[in-house]
Motif scaffolding. Sequence first.
Motif, mmCIF file in Angstrom:
data_model
loop_
_atom_site.group_PDB
_atom_site.id
_atom_site.type_symbol
_atom_site.label_atom_id
_atom_site.label_comp_id
_atom_site.label_asym_id
_atom_site.label_seq_id
_atom_site.Cartn_x
_atom_site.Cartn_y
_atom_site.Cartn_z
ATOM 1 N N PHE A 10 4.607 11.539 7.160
ATOM 2 C CA PHE A 10 3.397 12.262 6.859
ATOM 3 C C PHE A 10 3.978 13.234 5.708
ATOM 4 C CE2 PHE A 10 3.299 11.749 11.564
ATOM 5 C CZ PHE A 10 2.129 10.719 11.604
ATOM 6 N N VAL A 11 5.174 12.918 4.967
ATOM 7 C CA VAL A 11 5.260 13.841 3.944
ATOM 8 C C VAL A 11 5.743 13.047 2.600
ATOM 9 C CG1 VAL A 11 6.987 15.492 3.254
ATOM 10 C CG2 VAL A 11 6.228 15.579 5.480
ATOM 11 N N TRP A 12 6.786 12.056 2.749
ATOM 12 C CA TRP A 12 7.223 11.307 1.524
ATOM 13 C C TRP A 12 6.704 10.185 1.327
ATOM 14 C CZ3 TRP A 12 10.615 15.082 0.285
ATOM 15 C CH2 TRP A 12 11.223 15.680 1.303
ATOM 16 N N PRO A 13 6.254 10.352 -0.017
ATOM 17 C CA PRO A 13 5.382 9.112 -0.531
ATOM 18 C C PRO A 13 6.271 7.775 -0.565
ATOM 19 C CG PRO A 13 5.828 10.640 -2.213
ATOM 20 C CD PRO A 13 6.409 11.253 -1.002
ATOM 21 N N THR A 14 5.836 6.716 -0.073
ATOM 22 C CA THR A 14 6.530 5.509 -0.284
ATOM 23 C C THR A 14 5.638 4.471 -0.127
ATOM 24 O OG1 THR A 14 8.517 4.113 0.629
ATOM 25 C CG2 THR A 14 7.105 5.284 2.232
ATOM 26 N N GLN A 15 6.145 2.982 -0.048
ATOM 27 C CA GLN A 15 4.963 1.975 0.068
ATOM 28 C C GLN A 15 5.542 1.050 1.159
ATOM 29 O OE1 GLN A 15 5.195 0.168 -3.989
ATOM 30 N NE2 GLN A 15 3.057 1.165 -4.314
ATOM 31 N N GLU A 16 4.674 0.252 1.677
ATOM 32 C CA GLU A 16 4.936 -0.428 2.782
ATOM 33 C C GLU A 16 4.290 -1.805 2.684
ATOM 34 O OE1 GLU A 16 3.990 1.422 6.484
ATOM 35 O OE2 GLU A 16 5.938 2.202 6.523
ATOM 36 N N ARG A 19 0.918 -1.108 -0.019
ATOM 37 C CA ARG A 19 0.143 -0.091 0.108
ATOM 38 C C ARG A 19 0.977 1.116 -0.307
ATOM 39 N NH1 ARG A 19 -3.693 -1.596 5.304
ATOM 40 N NH2 ARG A 19 -4.276 -3.772 4.681
ATOM 41 N N PRO A 20 0.292 2.593 -0.595
ATOM 42 C CA PRO A 20 0.899 3.619 -0.650
ATOM 43 C C PRO A 20 0.812 4.259 0.822
ATOM 44 C CG PRO A 20 -0.874 3.820 -1.931
ATOM 45 C CD PRO A 20 -0.975 2.511 -1.637
ATOM 46 N N VAL A 21 1.984 4.845 1.134
ATOM 47 C CA VAL A 21 1.951 5.650 2.533
ATOM 48 C C VAL A 21 2.610 6.609 2.660
ATOM 49 C CG1 VAL A 21 1.394 3.586 4.015
ATOM 50 C CG2 VAL A 21 3.638 4.377 3.603
ATOM 51 N N LYS A 22 2.811 7.672 3.443
ATOM 52 C CA LYS A 22 3.686 8.658 3.496
ATOM 53 C C LYS A 22 4.719 8.557 4.711
ATOM 54 C CE LYS A 22 0.924 12.238 0.670
ATOM 55 N NZ LYS A 22 0.418 13.453 0.678
ATOM 56 N N LYS A 23 5.827 8.646 4.405
ATOM 57 C CA LYS A 23 6.630 8.391 5.607
ATOM 58 C C LYS A 23 7.101 9.947 6.109
ATOM 59 C CE LYS A 23 11.383 6.808 6.516
ATOM 60 N NZ LYS A 23 12.681 6.162 6.128
#
Length: 413
Positions: A191-197, A185-189
């Motif tokens: 609360f800023v940087w878009p990444t996946q987990e 799923r896409p998340v924001k590291k």
Amino acid sequence: MFGFFKSKKQKRAKDLLGTAYKVYNYRCDIIDQADAKKLSSMIEHLEELIGDGKVGTKEYEAHADELEKLLRKCGGTIYPLSTWADYTDMIVVAGILAIGIRSFFLQPFKIPTNSMYPSFYGMTSQVYNGAEDINPPSAPERIWRYIAKDASNYSLTAPDSGELEVEINSPTQARRIGLFAFDMRPVKKFFVWPTQERFYKFFVGNKSVELALPADFPIDEVMSKAFNLQNAKVAERNGKWVMKLGEVKRGEKFLNFDILGGDMLFVDRFTYNFKKPNIGDSIVFRTKYCEGMTQMNGGVPDDKYYIKRLVGQGGDTLKVEGNTLMRNGKAIEGSVAFQANAQQHGLYCGYKQDGDMRDGNSVKVEKDHYYAMGDNSANSLDSRYWGQVPKKALVGKSLIIFYPFTSRWGATK
């Protein structure tokens, strides 16, 4: 000594002159025309004073004070600079410098997987409630591990009492992506940087709990350390496969482990502009130029950076005999990893006859292409599976490991 103070005054005088020119050039058409005319005249006089060697005299100091007052009146956001403006200028200059260094000289790179283990470490785990029975670190130790080893802790607590289950993949999927099922799923590291987990799901009775892990970290090794998987039973739950892991009690921490970040290194982007790579170099390249990877990704180029060992170049013939990688009929040379694998020394597992080298097959390297393999041959998705690396894909070679602070810190092998 007097010469030193004189040179400092000369520098301040030239800085003042440069600032005055900047204010005039940027704002002469928007400030009061009388002020603009006066500013132009004062700049000319300041140049004359500097040229005549009158810096530091009473005449110069009086003129400089009057000019500074006019600059404060007319300078707007240019003069005087606020603290935030100073910081902004500094950040912009530092950013431009960093981009230039990254583009042409050094690029930081973090190793996510263990395909080059043990030469380079990807993310590894330390399990605290498994068969090894290792005590979790104290709070101060956790802080130190985070700073020195980039160690982040993950744990799960049972939401109820009962039998613990975890969702698993079908046998076909398990061979391809691992035993334990997950959602990417896409998340924001931060609360800023878009990444996946990766999100793994555990069940206790009618309650469930999720575990979010970095996209490049499969949980399989952690689970094998934390639970006795050989005796675990497999069942069906709501049309999906689950593995039964044993009884847990409400509030019990049934999984507790650290993920230690992979090696961070600097990549030399400069050298390959002037010389060809050497056999044995640990090379970094962009995957979007590798056609085999694009095909494996459903025809969509997957733009990532990979690091592998360069084992062949245009015209070479490669094959694996036993644990040894052969290049043009001889045991390959050029890196300590080659001999270590051949002898299965320490943690090196030896080269494997997999992919297009299966059953002792030979591979011919095409012109302007390179053959890249991982030092951890048994656990490396490399040229044996997705083909050769075109010359245009090369980024550079590894230079030094700068983090974490372990015995591997320093020049790369």
